[in-house]
Scaffold this motif. Structure first.
Motif, PDB file in Angstrom:
ATOM      1  N   UNK A  24      -2.404   7.686  -7.757  1.00  7.43           N
ATOM      2  CA  UNK A  24      -3.812   7.612  -8.132  1.00  7.43           C
ATOM      3  C   UNK A  24      -4.343   6.241  -8.482  1.00  7.43           C
ATOM      4  N   UNK A  25      -3.569   5.188  -8.215  1.00  6.95           N
ATOM      5  CA  UNK A  25      -4.028   3.833  -8.521  1.00  6.95           C
ATOM      6  C   UNK A  25      -4.996   3.321  -7.463  1.00  6.95           C
ATOM      7  N   UNK A  26      -5.852   2.402  -7.877  1.00  2.62           N
ATOM      8  CA  UNK A  26      -6.723   1.687  -6.955  1.00  2.62           C
ATOM      9  C   UNK A  26      -5.991   0.420  -6.534  1.00  2.62           C
ATOM     10  N   UNK A  27      -5.910   0.160  -5.236  1.00  6.91           N
ATOM     11  CA  UNK A  27      -5.085  -0.950  -4.739  1.00  6.91           C
ATOM     12  C   UNK A  27      -5.906  -1.896  -3.871  1.00  6.91           C
ATOM     13  N   UNK A  28      -5.752  -3.179  -4.149  1.00  3.47           N
ATOM     14  CA  UNK A  28      -6.257  -4.228  -3.273  1.00  3.47           C
ATOM     15  C   UNK A  28      -5.052  -4.993  -2.732  1.00  3.47           C
ATOM     16  N   UNK A  29      -5.149  -5.465  -1.493  1.00  2.13           N
ATOM     17  CA  UNK A  29      -4.011  -6.158  -0.895  1.00  2.13           C
ATOM     18  C   UNK A  29      -4.470  -7.380  -0.127  1.00  2.13           C
ATOM     19  N   UNK A  30      -3.781  -8.478  -0.341  1.00  2.84           N
ATOM     20  CA  UNK A  30      -4.062  -9.709   0.380  1.00  2.84           C
ATOM     21  C   UNK A  30      -3.731  -9.512   1.855  1.00  2.84           C
ATOM     22  N   UNK A  31      -4.630  -9.929   2.739  1.00  2.46           N
ATOM     23  CA  UNK A  31      -4.426  -9.763   4.181  1.00  2.46           C
ATOM     24  C   UNK A  31      -4.804 -11.065   4.888  1.00  2.46           C
ATOM     25  N   UNK A  32      -3.834 -11.679   5.534  1.00  5.97           N
ATOM     26  CA  UNK A  32      -4.096 -12.984   6.151  1.00  5.97           C
ATOM     27  C   UNK A  32      -4.535 -12.891   7.612  1.00  5.97           C
ATOM     28  N   UNK A  33      -4.612 -11.678   8.172  1.00  6.87           N
ATOM     29  CA  UNK A  33      -5.038 -11.505   9.559  1.00  6.87           C
ATOM     30  C   UNK A  33      -5.760 -10.175   9.712  1.00  6.87           C
ATOM     31  N   UNK A  34      -6.432 -10.006  10.851  1.00  8.57           N
ATOM     32  CA  UNK A  34      -7.105  -8.732  11.125  1.00  8.57           C
ATOM     33  C   UNK A  34      -6.085  -7.597  11.187  1.00  8.57           C
ATOM     34  N   UNK A  35      -4.936  -7.873  11.798  1.00 10.73           N
ATOM     35  CA  UNK A  35      -3.900  -6.851  11.915  1.00 10.73           C
ATOM     36  C   UNK A  35      -3.391  -6.426  10.542  1.00 10.73           C
ATOM     37  N   UNK A  36      -3.152  -7.421   9.665  1.00 10.77           N
ATOM     38  CA  UNK A  36      -2.688  -7.102   8.312  1.00 10.77           C
ATOM     39  C   UNK A  36      -3.742  -6.298   7.559  1.00 10.77           C
ATOM     40  N   UNK A  37      -5.019  -6.673   7.734  1.00  9.83           N
ATOM     41  CA  UNK A  37      -6.104  -5.954   7.064  1.00  9.83           C
ATOM     42  C   UNK A  37      -6.147  -4.497   7.521  1.00  9.83           C
ATOM     43  N   UNK A  38      -5.966  -4.262   8.828  1.00 10.41           N
ATOM     44  CA  UNK A  38      -5.963  -2.897   9.358  1.00 10.41           C
ATOM     45  C   UNK A  38      -4.797  -2.092   8.789  1.00 10.41           C
ATOM     46  N   UNK A  39      -3.643  -2.754   8.670  1.00  9.91           N
ATOM     47  CA  UNK A  39      -2.454  -2.074   8.169  1.00  9.91           C
ATOM     48  C   UNK A  39      -2.639  -1.621   6.729  1.00  9.91           C
ATOM     49  N   UNK A  40      -3.105  -2.505   5.869  1.00  8.20           N
ATOM     50  CA  UNK A  40      -3.239  -2.136   4.451  1.00  8.20           C
ATOM     51  C   UNK A  40      -4.383  -1.155   4.252  1.00  8.20           C
ATOM     52  N   UNK A  41      -5.428  -1.268   5.069  1.00  5.34           N
ATOM     53  CA  UNK A  41      -6.541  -0.309   4.969  1.00  5.34           C
ATOM     54  C   UNK A  41      -6.059   1.097   5.341  1.00  5.34           C
ATOM     55  N   UNK A  42      -5.232   1.184   6.374  1.00  4.66           N
ATOM     56  CA  UNK A  42      -4.695   2.481   6.802  1.00  4.66           C
ATOM     57  C   UNK A  42      -3.825   3.109   5.711  1.00  4.66           C
ATOM     58  N   UNK A  43      -3.226   2.258   4.877  1.00  2.59           N
ATOM     59  CA  UNK A  43      -2.389   2.754   3.782  1.00  2.59           C
ATOM     60  C   UNK A  43      -3.216   3.152   2.560  1.00  2.59           C
ATOM     61  N   UNK A  44      -4.506   2.818   2.596  1.00  3.19           N
ATOM     62  CA  UNK A  44      -5.382   3.211   1.500  1.00  3.19           C
ATOM     63  C   UNK A  44      -5.781   2.087   0.564  1.00  3.19           C
ATOM     64  N   UNK A  45      -5.367   0.848   0.899  1.00  7.31           N
ATOM     65  CA  UNK A  45      -5.712  -0.295   0.050  1.00  7.31           C
ATOM     66  C   UNK A  45      -6.954  -0.999   0.576  1.00  7.31           C
ATOM     67  N   UNK A  46      -7.632  -1.683  -0.309  1.00  7.70           N
ATOM     68  CA  UNK A  46      -8.790  -2.497   0.069  1.00  7.70           C
ATOM     69  C   UNK A  46      -8.289  -3.887   0.475  1.00  7.70           C
ATOM     70  N   UNK A  47      -8.490  -4.296   1.726  1.00  7.64           N
ATOM     71  CA  UNK A  47      -8.011  -5.622   2.140  1.00  7.64           C
ATOM     72  C   UNK A  47      -8.828  -6.740   1.497  1.00  7.64           C
ATOM     73  N   UNK A  48      -8.152  -7.792   1.102  1.00  3.90           N
ATOM     74  CA  UNK A  48      -8.798  -9.008   0.621  1.00  3.90           C
ATOM     75  C   UNK A  48      -8.355 -10.113   1.565  1.00  3.90           C
ATOM     76  N   UNK A  49      -9.269 -10.576   2.416  1.00  5.96           N
ATOM     77  CA  UNK A  49      -8.879 -11.554   3.435  1.00  5.96           C
ATOM     78  C   UNK A  49      -8.554 -12.902   2.809  1.00  5.96           C
TER      79      UNK A  49
END
Length: 322
Positions: A24-49
């Motif tokens: 139930x945690x809210x998660x943000x994740x650092x994403x250095x590429x579009x692919x990384x952003x898509x991956x973390x978004x699919x896992x339920x995290x908010x990407x931070x480019x």
């Protein structure tokens, strides 16, 4: 909780995001590429480019967060020193600085037993061990320096810093260890060192996540904790079973440890002085990490964190076959 994760698109980071979201945690994740952003978004995290060079992105991602988990690193055996220091040391310092500035309560850093390579054999190592004066290899050197900076920041601006050190992370979705072994087996380059009949500690990725979550809650500030699956196992037997999950037969070829060390020393020297591409076929640091016994003691994590290591070898291998 609100948690910021670096390395979220990686093997450990992906499992970590899934576990955080499941509770139930809210998660943000650092994403250095579009692919990384898509991956973390699919896992339920908010990407931070952004990446570890981007102090602004780190600060934005951490604003309002209760915890930061730093699992991103330059995990290579060979390369330019500047890149290792920029990512592993300076990048970690930027994570620490951003956490302090954002008034985060706790920072958990993913460390490594490799920081002890270059000293005495890593046999039943515990948290009282000191880093060698001259670590063997850029990854061991920079991981040790990164951990030093994390622990030194404990208590600054109210930040509690904790390090977890899993040994030989494995499991379904592994992007590094098993795929590299499979590649060398299929190309005919793999050899057991000294027969491979020595002990190793291991830590399934689910157990790594268990340890990280416990460290957020219970980890003492300024302390490090080793994590394992429990009792050590024979390296050759364990790798053979992992290869079997991928339908790959373990080879029989072996190389005496002394010969392997000579070959690694010669190869590293040649790659340093000659204009050779790629990297040496064998490295001294790798020989120390998987070519001889490496065992660590996780009694401290079990006593202080309540760490169990619930994923067994049998269950983890069965998951890899599924």
């Amino acid at each position: 909780m609100r948690v910021f994760v670096t390395g979220g698109s990686g093997f450990v980071g992906g499992r970590l995001i899934a576990a955080l979201k499941a509770r139930g945690d809210e998660v943000r994740a650092l994403a250095r590429s579009d692919k990384a952003a898509e991956t973390v978004r699919a896992l339920g995290a908010e990407p931070v480019r952004g990446d570890l060079d981007d102090a602004g992105a780190l600060r934005r991602g951490m604003e309002g967060c209760d915890a930061v988990i730093h699992s991103a690193a330059h995990v290579k055996t060979w390369g330019h020193p500047e890149e290792f220091f920029r990512i592993n040391v300076e990048g970690t310092q930027r994570v620490v600085d951003a956490a302090r500035g954002a008034k985060v309560k706790v920072l958990v850093h993913l460390g490594s037993e490799s920081m002890f390579v270059g000293g005495k054999p890593i046999v039943q190592a515990d948290e009282s061990w000191k880093r060698p004066e001259k670590p063997l290899g850029l990854y061991p050197l920079t991981k040790g320096l990164a951990e030093e900076r994390v622990l030194a920041a404990n208590g600054q601006d109210g930040l509690r810093t904790v390090v977890v050190r899993p040994r030989l992370i494995w499991g379904k979705g592994d992007l590094a260890v098993l795929p590299e072994i499979i590649e060398k087996v299929r190309s005919g380059q793999f050899r057991w060192i000294g027969g491979g009949h020595y002990l190793t500690s291991t830590c399934h990725v689910s157990n790594v996540v268990e340890g990280i979550l416990l460290a957020i809650e219970k980890g003492r500030g300024g302390e490090a904790y080793f994590l394992t699956d429990g009792a050590p196992v024979e390296f050759r037997a364990f790798v053979t079973r992992m290869l079997d999950t991928a339908g790959v037969k373990a080879p029989e070829g072996s190389l005496p440890r002394g010969v392997a060390n000579v070959l690694a020393t010669v190869a590293e020297t040649a790659w340093r002085v000659l204009p050779l591409g790629g990297e040496p076929p064998i490295h001294r640091s790798t020989l120390r990490l998987i070519g001889e016994e490496v065992t660590v003691n996780d009694a401290k994590a079990r006593a202080e964190l309540g760490y169990v290591g619930r994923m067994t070898h049998e269950a983890g291998l069965a998951e890899m076959r599924s």
